[in-house]
Design an enzyme around this catalytic site. Structure first.
Site, short mmCIF file in Angstrom:
data_model
loop_
_atom_site.label_atom_id
_atom_site.label_comp_id
_atom_site.label_asym_id
_atom_site.label_seq_id
_atom_site.Cartn_x
_atom_site.Cartn_y
_atom_site.Cartn_z
N THR A 1 0.88 -1.17 0.00
CA THR A 1 0.00 0.00 0.00
C THR A 1 0.91 1.22 0.00
O THR A 1 1.64 1.46 0.95
CB THR A 1 -0.92 0.01 1.23
OG1 THR A 1 -1.74 -1.15 1.20
CG2 THR A 1 -1.82 1.25 1.21
N LYS B 1 -7.26 1.25 -2.74
CA LYS B 1 -6.85 0.77 -1.42
C LYS B 1 -6.94 1.88 -0.37
O LYS B 1 -7.34 1.63 0.78
CB LYS B 1 -5.42 0.23 -1.48
CG LYS B 1 -4.86 -0.24 -0.12
CD LYS B 1 -5.69 -1.35 0.51
CE LYS B 1 -5.23 -1.68 1.92
NZ LYS B 1 -3.91 -2.34 1.97
N LYS C 1 0.75 5.18 8.20
CA LYS C 1 1.28 5.49 6.87
C LYS C 1 0.17 5.56 5.84
O LYS C 1 0.11 6.50 5.03
CB LYS C 1 2.32 4.43 6.48
CG LYS C 1 2.86 4.55 5.07
CD LYS C 1 2.19 3.57 4.10
CE LYS C 1 2.42 2.13 4.48
NZ LYS C 1 1.80 1.20 3.50
#
Length: 289
Positions: free
Chosen positions: A96, A171, A239
C-alpha cells in the site's frame, strides 16, 4: 511463468509466498534479515543474497514492503529491480503505497519494456494465510490479464481498477472506510462498558445486524481479550492514513473522520504502540486505570 521473485517476506508476504508455492510456483526471495525467513526457506523458497540476484532468477517480481520509501529504494536503487530486470519481465508492487509513486514506476517500466502493476491488497493476515485476499490492481488491462493467474494463487477477489495508480487509490478508499469503522467499534464498546453491558455481548448480538463489520467480527474479540498482537501494524496504518490525507488535501477534500482517527493512532504511536495491532485503538478509549 513459474519462477516468481518475492521481496518483502513479512507478516503478509510470508503467507503469500506459501500460497504461491502451494500453487506450484518456484519462489525466489530476498530478505534484509535472512534469519527471519529461515522457516520459509526450509519450506522451499530460494533465498538470494541480493535484490539483483533474486530478480535475475525470476520471470515476475512481487514486492510487499512497508513504506513508499522502501518501494523507491527497492525499485529505483542502484542495485534495485529496474537495474536488474530484463525486458518483458512482470513487476507487481503489492505494497500500500503512493498513487503518484505507482504512476511513476509504471512510466519508468514502460520506458524499459517492463510490465508494471500496482496491486495493493486487503484482507489482513487472515486473508493472506487463507489465500482469500482482495487484490486491487492498477495498470494496463493486458498486463493485468497476464498477471491474473498469479493473483489467483493469493486471493479470491481480484479487481481491475483502471490505469496505473488506481489500485492504490482504491486501497486508500478502503483504509478510509476501515478508519471510521474501527473507531466506531471502539466507541460502541466503550459506550457499552460505561452502561455496564458486557462488550462480548455487543459483538455477539450486533455482528450480524446492520452494524456488523469485519472490524467488529475479527478485531472486536481481540479488543475484549486485550490481545494486541499485530495482524496489521499501527505504524503501517498511520502510513496509509497519511497517504489518504495527503491525496485528499491536494483535491481540497475534507476527510474529518479520517483525520480524527489518524490523530488518535499517532497519539498511540507516541506512547510506544507503533508495533501493536490496530485493535490497540480500544486503549485510547479505555485506557488502563
Amino acid at each position: 511463468m513459474k519462477k516468481i521473485g518475492f521481496i518483502g517476506v513479512g507478516i503478509m508476504g510470508s503467507s503469500m509466498v506459501r500460497n504461491l508455492m502451494k500453487n506450484q510456483y518456484e519462489v525466489h526471495i530476498y530478505a534484509r534479515h535472512p534469519k527471519k525467513v529461515e522457516s520459509i526457506v526450509k519450506e522451499g523458497a530460494v533465498l538470494h543474497d541480493t535484490i539483483a540476484d533474486c530478480v535475475r532468477a525470476s520471470e515476475a517480481i512481487i514486492t510487499m514492503l512497508g513504506y513508499p520509501s522502501d518501494v523507491e529504494e527497492v525499485y529505483l536503487g542502484e542495485n534495485g529491480i529496474f537495474a536488474a530486470a530484463s525486458a518483458g519481465s512482470l513487476l507487481i508492487d503489492m505494497t500500500t503505497s503512493s498513487p503518484k509513486l505507482a504512476d511513476m514506476l509504471y512510466a519508468h517500466g514502460k520506458a524499459r519494456s517492463l510490465d508494471v502493476l500496482d496491486a495493493p491488497v486487503t484482507g489482513g493476515d487472515v486473508g493472506a494465510k487463507e489465500g482469500t485476499l482482495t487484490i486491487l490492481v492498477g495498470g494496463e488491462k493486458q498486463i493485468f490479464e497476464r498477471a491474473y493467474p498469479l493473483f489467483t494463487a493469493m486471493g479470491t477477489h481480484i479487481y481491475y481498477c483502471g490505469a496505473a495508480g488506481k489500485g492504490q487509490h482504491m486501497k486508500l478508499a478502503n483504509q478510509i472506510m476501515i478508519a471510521g469503522t474501527l473507531s466506531g467499534v471502539c466507541e460502541a464498546l466503550a459506550y457499552a462498558k460505561k452502561q455496564e453491558i458486557d462488550p462480548s455481548m455487543v459483538i455477539s448480538y450486533l455482528q450480524d445486524g446492520a452494524a456488523g463489520s469485519r472490524q467488529l467480527q475479527l478485531l472486536g474479540p481481540k479488543m475484549v481479550n486485550e490481545d494486541f498482537a499485530p495482524g496489521f501494524f499501527i505504524k503501517h496504518f498511520i502510513k496509509d492514513m497519511r497517504l489518504a490525507k495527503e491525496e485528499a488535501r491536494e483535491d481540497a477534500l475534507a476527510l474529518n473522520v479520517l483525520e480524527l482517527v489518524l490523530s488518535n493512532f499517532e497519539d498511540l504511536a507516541k506512547k510506544g504502540f507503533a508495533d501493536s495491532g490496530t485493535q490497540q485503538l480500544i486503549t485510547w478509549y479505555l485506557p488502563k486505570e
